[in-house]
Design a protein around this motif. Structure first.
Motif, PDB file in Angstrom:
ATOM      1  N   GLN A 147     -33.734  18.364  41.340  1.00 46.44           N
ATOM      2  CA  GLN A 147     -32.970  18.774  42.815  1.00 46.44           C
ATOM      3  C   GLN A 147     -32.171  19.769  41.667  1.00 46.44           C
ATOM      4  O   GLN A 147     -31.837  20.818  42.005  1.00 46.44           O
ATOM      5  N   LEU A 148     -32.165  19.680  40.345  1.00 50.94           N
ATOM      6  CA  LEU A 148     -30.986  20.685  39.278  1.00 50.94           C
ATOM      7  C   LEU A 148     -31.907  21.685  39.350  1.00 50.94           C
ATOM      8  O   LEU A 148     -31.410  23.107  39.080  1.00 50.94           O
ATOM      9  N   GLU A 149     -33.588  21.856  39.423  1.00 54.65           N
ATOM     10  CA  GLU A 149     -34.212  23.127  39.202  1.00 54.65           C
ATOM     11  C   GLU A 149     -34.331  23.958  40.450  1.00 54.65           C
ATOM     12  O   GLU A 149     -34.033  25.374  40.824  1.00 54.65           O
ATOM     13  N   GLN A 150     -33.939  22.996  41.585  1.00 52.49           N
ATOM     14  CA  GLN A 150     -33.826  23.551  42.597  1.00 52.49           C
ATOM     15  C   GLN A 150     -32.240  24.658  42.952  1.00 52.49           C
ATOM     16  O   GLN A 150     -32.346  25.373  44.126  1.00 52.49           O
ATOM     17  N   GLN A 151     -31.351  23.572  42.209  1.00 55.83           N
ATOM     18  CA  GLN A 151     -30.162  24.746  42.803  1.00 55.83           C
ATOM     19  C   GLN A 151     -30.248  25.867  41.310  1.00 55.83           C
ATOM     20  O   GLN A 151     -30.031  26.608  42.077  1.00 55.83           O
ATOM     21  N   VAL A 152     -30.960  25.462  40.544  1.00 56.13           N
ATOM     22  CA  VAL A 152     -30.978  27.000  39.710  1.00 56.13           C
ATOM     23  C   VAL A 152     -31.432  27.720  40.460  1.00 56.13           C
ATOM     24  O   VAL A 152     -31.432  29.473  40.199  1.00 56.13           O
ATOM     25  N   VAL A 153     -33.292  27.626  41.076  1.00 62.37           N
ATOM     26  CA  VAL A 153     -33.699  29.099  41.496  1.00 62.37           C
ATOM     27  C   VAL A 153     -32.942  29.125  42.800  1.00 62.37           C
ATOM     28  O   VAL A 153     -32.904  30.281  42.683  1.00 62.37           O
ATOM     29  N   SER A 154     -32.254  28.815  43.369  1.00 65.87           N
ATOM     30  CA  SER A 154     -31.691  28.816  44.384  1.00 65.87           C
ATOM     31  C   SER A 154     -30.357  30.120  44.555  1.00 65.87           C
ATOM     32  O   SER A 154     -29.482  30.869  44.747  1.00 65.87           O
ATOM     33  N   GLY A 155     -29.777  29.636  43.778  1.00 67.59           N
ATOM     34  CA  GLY A 155     -28.744  30.208  42.929  1.00 67.59           C
ATOM     35  C   GLY A 155     -28.408  31.413  42.029  1.00 67.59           C
ATOM     36  O   GLY A 155     -27.559  31.875  41.877  1.00 67.59           O
ATOM     37  N   SER A 156     -29.599  31.636  41.353  1.00 67.59           N
ATOM     38  CA  SER A 156     -30.609  32.816  40.730  1.00 67.59           C
ATOM     39  C   SER A 156     -30.334  34.076  41.769  1.00 67.59           C
ATOM     40  O   SER A 156     -31.271  34.849  41.233  1.00 67.59           O
ATOM     41  N   THR A 157     -30.768  33.862  43.387  1.00 66.13           N
ATOM     42  CA  THR A 157     -30.779  34.916  43.851  1.00 66.13           C
ATOM     43  C   THR A 157     -29.551  36.016  44.223  1.00 66.13           C
ATOM     44  O   THR A 157     -28.584  35.834  43.391  1.00 66.13           O
ATOM     45  N   PRO A 158     -29.965  36.963  44.193  1.00 63.66           N
ATOM     46  CA  PRO A 158     -28.485  37.909  44.153  1.00 63.66           C
ATOM     47  C   PRO A 158     -27.371  38.257  44.870  1.00 63.66           C
ATOM     48  O   PRO A 158     -26.646  38.420  44.834  1.00 63.66           O
TER      49      PRO A 158
END
Length: 189
Positions: A130-141
């Motif tokens: 879940q934390l990895e998914q949050q990092v991936v979704s939070g790094s969009t411009p």
């Protein structure tokens, strides 16, 4: 072949039998010859030598008598001799049973602990995912710009660049503008 080689020869029989048997001299017995007691090899009965008899001294027989309750005493004595051995066997059996019980309990406790650790490991793995998914979704411009505005950051204006020439002179390209003050309305509004 000679006549003596073919002629049968007589062999003595058992002690009570005086009749001689005719056996060819070249005959090979089908089984090994056995020695007959009281005979020597092919010469007849061995002479008997009388041995002088010497009187052997007689030992007096021990005096035997019955004891009252003797049979029950021997049974009790045998039971007393068997009792420590029986107690040892019972003690070994009890100790072995207790040892197996303790070992079985320890194995069961370790099995429960391993199950708990596997469950906790699975939960942590889900949390990491879940934390990895949050990092991936939070790094969009778009997400980064929204997070910057929420933190009070403002976008930078036009930037100016200094270009240094080969002779060491610097030339300014573009016009730098200061960043707007947060919360102030933009000039074009």
């Amino acid at each position: 072949m000679s006549a003596t080689a073919r002629a049968p020869r007589a062999e003595p029989g058992p002690p009570g039998d005086r009749a001689a048997r005719a056996v060819p001299s070249r005959a090979v017995p089908s089984r090994p010859l056995r020695a007959v007691p009281g005979r020597t090899r092919g010469t007849g009965p061995a002479p008997r030598v009388p041995t002088p008899r010497t009187p052997t001294p007689r030992t007096p027989a021990p005096e035997l008598r019955l004891l009252p309750g003797g049979a029950s005493r021997s049974r009790r004595a045998a039971a007393r001799r068997r009792a420590p051995f029986a107690l040892l066997l019972v003690a070994l059996l009890v100790l072995t049973t207790i040892g197996l019980l303790v070992l079985n309990t320890a194995i069961a406790v370790n099995s429960l602990r391993a199950t708990e650790l596997r469950t906790a490991n699975a939960e942590k793995a889900e949390e990491v995912q879940q934390l990895e998914q949050q990092v991936v979704s939070g790094s969009t411009p778009a997400q980064l710009a929204a997070a910057a505005v929420a933190a009070g950051l403002v976008p930078a204006g036009a930037a100016g660049h200094l270009v240094i020439g080969p002779d060491g002179t610097a030339v300014l390209r573009g016009e730098p503008e200061p960043a707007p003050v947060p919360g102030a309305p933009a000039e074009g509004d």
